[in-house]
Scaffold this active site. Structure first.
Site, PDB file in Angstrom:
ATOM      1  N   HIS A  75       7.242  -5.131  -4.259  1.00 29.96           N
ATOM      2  CA  HIS A  75       8.598  -4.767  -4.705  1.00 29.96           C
ATOM      3  C   HIS A  75       9.484  -4.545  -3.493  1.00 29.96           C
ATOM      4  O   HIS A  75       9.056  -4.034  -2.461  1.00 29.96           O
ATOM      5  CB  HIS A  75       8.586  -3.552  -5.636  1.00 29.96           C
ATOM      6  CG  HIS A  75       8.130  -2.266  -5.035  1.00 29.96           C
ATOM      7  ND1 HIS A  75       8.957  -1.446  -4.298  1.00 29.96           N
ATOM      8  CD2 HIS A  75       6.925  -1.633  -5.069  1.00 29.96           C
ATOM      9  CE1 HIS A  75       8.298  -0.366  -3.913  1.00 29.96           C
ATOM     10  NE2 HIS A  75       7.054  -0.461  -4.361  1.00 29.96           N
ATOM     11  N   ASP A  77      12.441  -2.765  -3.266  1.00 27.02           N
ATOM     12  CA  ASP A  77      13.188  -1.518  -3.131  1.00 27.02           C
ATOM     13  C   ASP A  77      12.337  -0.433  -2.490  1.00 27.02           C
ATOM     14  O   ASP A  77      11.115  -0.557  -2.389  1.00 27.02           O
ATOM     15  CB  ASP A  77      13.709  -1.042  -4.481  1.00 27.02           C
ATOM     16  CG  ASP A  77      12.592  -0.762  -5.476  1.00 27.02           C
ATOM     17  OD1 ASP A  77      11.632  -1.555  -5.540  1.00 27.02           O
ATOM     18  OD2 ASP A  77      12.665   0.251  -6.199  1.00 27.02           O
ATOM     19  N   GLU A 144      11.409  -1.187  -8.573  1.00 31.31           N
ATOM     20  CA  GLU A 144      10.109  -0.694  -9.022  1.00 31.31           C
ATOM     21  C   GLU A 144      10.055   0.828  -9.012  1.00 31.31           C
ATOM     22  O   GLU A 144       9.403   1.442  -9.859  1.00 31.31           O
ATOM     23  CB  GLU A 144       9.007  -1.256  -8.108  1.00 31.31           C
ATOM     24  CG  GLU A 144       7.582  -0.961  -8.563  1.00 31.31           C
ATOM     25  CD  GLU A 144       7.006   0.333  -7.998  1.00 31.31           C
ATOM     26  OE1 GLU A 144       5.922   0.752  -8.448  1.00 31.31           O
ATOM     27  OE2 GLU A 144       7.654   0.936  -7.113  1.00 31.31           O
ATOM     28  N   ASP A 168       0.865  -3.424  -3.244  1.00 35.90           N
ATOM     29  CA  ASP A 168       1.590  -2.151  -3.343  1.00 35.90           C
ATOM     30  C   ASP A 168       0.638  -0.965  -3.469  1.00 35.90           C
ATOM     31  O   ASP A 168       0.945   0.013  -4.145  1.00 35.90           O
ATOM     32  CB  ASP A 168       2.549  -2.200  -4.546  1.00 35.90           C
ATOM     33  CG  ASP A 168       3.460  -0.994  -4.626  1.00 35.90           C
ATOM     34  OD1 ASP A 168       3.715  -0.376  -3.576  1.00 35.90           O
ATOM     35  OD2 ASP A 168       3.918  -0.653  -5.740  1.00 35.90           O
TER      36      ASP A 168
END
Length: 483
Positions: A75, A77, A144, A168
């Site tokens: 992700h 962000d 996310e 992640d």
């Protein structure tokens, strides 16, 4: 960063570029454009969906054309948090990093390695010309960290592979194969401010320096929650005297354990010395409770300027509700194989005062969706009893383990060959986008792993540099081994 040897250099070079780009959750437009230009400048098929997710497709290298397509996903962000005395604009400023031993840190802010390091690994693979792999789809989702709107808004067909590796996770040597589902609760107390009773004295109490952490992955570490601590003191005081709450501000992110906060309240002037004495006793008691996890608590209490206050019923019920609401671990997993893992939890994440309302945000998580419903209902009921308006979002589903995963088998075998030991295959109490992908892409065989991060979602976030090389080597071995 350029003066320090960071390996693999191709990954850390990409990470340095990413950290120049503002990318707060829901405001990732500059990052989306950067990724689009990156793909196109390398002559790769690039597309952006209507939600803002980016996919860059790279063909197979010579001799690997008939391999299965592998999706690499991170992700774009980041959680934006900083120390209270640091001047920093997350919409404009570049993250400033430094190395301390084997750890990469940021100067007074979150580092952005969650999940900027995953994005950097993907970009390094896309830019490479010496890695053997089959067809690759590098996917970068947005938002996310708040509501997973990127993953939830992705339509079927955007990705085409049957294998997905999510980058992640935060503990090298651990391969995650399931995750918790989650939901957020927002309770709003509406009111009309009024003047404090005559002869009242205003005081401000604050706490900072707590460790905080991720509200899922760190919820079982018995770390102090600034909101709950302040609630305890306020509740004990209003049980003794007529306390009127004026302001309460604590916590910034819905998915982080709050590290600091302050309250402004009014009390009868002749009680101020007694309140100060109680505060001194209370702070010592709390320090003793958290003498292992939170060793740098900083407390303050002083007089404050007079101002309007909340009506007595609002002030009383708000304090009661925050005192009463469940916070922390509610249940551990019952399955013997997962007994180490939290099953259900809730975290009171933020309290923010405005002119005519106070908004409280809490997040609930569970690997069992019926227990997630129960946890959410328990939190909702407390705030409803206190007179608040309560809204809960739809949340995101749990990701169930696939007992027949070929990707798990490949990742375990390649890890053993590389490092001479078995990786740990486990579930995680945090939320991963894999749960949403499993609903829209039921054929996906998925795993999640990544380098070691600590204190994510806080200004103490740090990345263990040697583990980036290990994850890089492992990922390349997986890509080469998939038939």
């Amino acid at each position: 960063m350029s003066n320090v040897e960071l390996k693999p250099a191709c990954v850390f070079e990409q990470f340095a570029e990413i950290n120049k780009i503002p990318r707060p959750s829901k405001r990732e437009e500059k990052m989306i454009e950067y990724l689009r230009q990156f793909g196109e400048s390398h002559g790769l098929e690039t597309k952006v969906d209507e939600t803002g997710n980016v996919l860059i497709r790279k063909p197979a290298t010579k001799g690997f054309e008939n391999r299965e397509t592998v999706i690499l996903q991170s992700h774009m962000d980041m959680v934006c948090d900083k120390l209270v005395d640091v001047e920093f604009d997350f919409d404009k400023d570049a993250i400033q990093t430094y190395v301390d031993g084997e750890w990469l840190h940021a100067k007074g802010t979150t580092l952005g390695a969650d999940d900027g390091i995953g994005c950097a690994i993907e970009l390094a693979i896309l830019a490479s010309n010496d890695i053997e792999h089959g067809p690759i789809e590098c996917v970068f989702t947005r938002d996310e960290e708040t509501q997973l709107t990127g993953a939830s808004g992705m339509k079927a067909g955007f990705m085409t592979g049957n294998y997905l590796i999510n980058l992640d996770s935060e503990d090298e040597g651990q391969i995650f194969v399931s995750c918790a589902g989650g939901r957020s609760t927002v309770a709003t107390f509406n009111f009309k401010r009024e003047a404090a009773p005559a002869g009242y004295f205003f005081m401000e109490a604050s706490i900072k320096g707590l460790v905080g952490g991720h509200s899922g992955d760190d919820i079982d570490k018995k770390r102090a929650n600034a909101i709950k601590i302040l609630a305890r003191f306020l509740y004990m005081q209003q049980d003794k005297l007529d306390l009127r709450l004026a302001q309460w501000n604590s916590g910034k992110m819905h998915n982080a354990i709050p590290r600091d906060g302050k309250v402004i309240f009014a009390i009868p002037a002749d009680k101020k010395d007694a309140v100060m004495a109680d505060w001194n006793v209370f702070t010592k008691q709390v320090e003793d409770e958290y003498h292992v996890t939170d060793t740098n608590m900083v407390w303050a209490m002083a007089s404050a300027d007079a101002q309007t206050v909340m009506p007595k019923v609002t002030s009383t019920n708000l304090i009661r509700a925050v005192q009463a609401v469940d916070n922390g671990v509610f249940a551990m997993c019952q399955d013997e194989a997962l007994a180490y893992m939290v099953e259900t939890s809730s975290n009171t994440a933020s309290v923010q005062s405005e002119e005519d309302k106070v908004v409280i945000v809490a997040s609930q998580r569970s690997n069992v969706m019926s227990n997630l419903d129960n946890m959410c209902n328990s939190v909702k009921a407390v705030y409803e009893l206190a007179g608040a308006e309560v809204i809960q979002n739809d949340g995101y589903p749990a990701w169930k383990m696939n007992p027949n995963s070929k990707l798990v088998e490949i990742s375990r075998e390649t890890y053993k060959q590389l490092f001479g030991k078995e990786p740990i295959v486990k579930g995680i109490h945090a939320g991963l986008e894999c749960g949403l992908f499993s609903e829209r892409y039921p054929q996906l065989d998925m795993i999640s792993f990544g380098p070691t991060l600590r204190f994510v979602h806080t200004p103490d976030e740090c990345l263990h540099i040697p583990t980036v090389q290990m994850v890089w080597d492992h990922l390349l071995a997986i890509l080469k081994s998939i038939k």
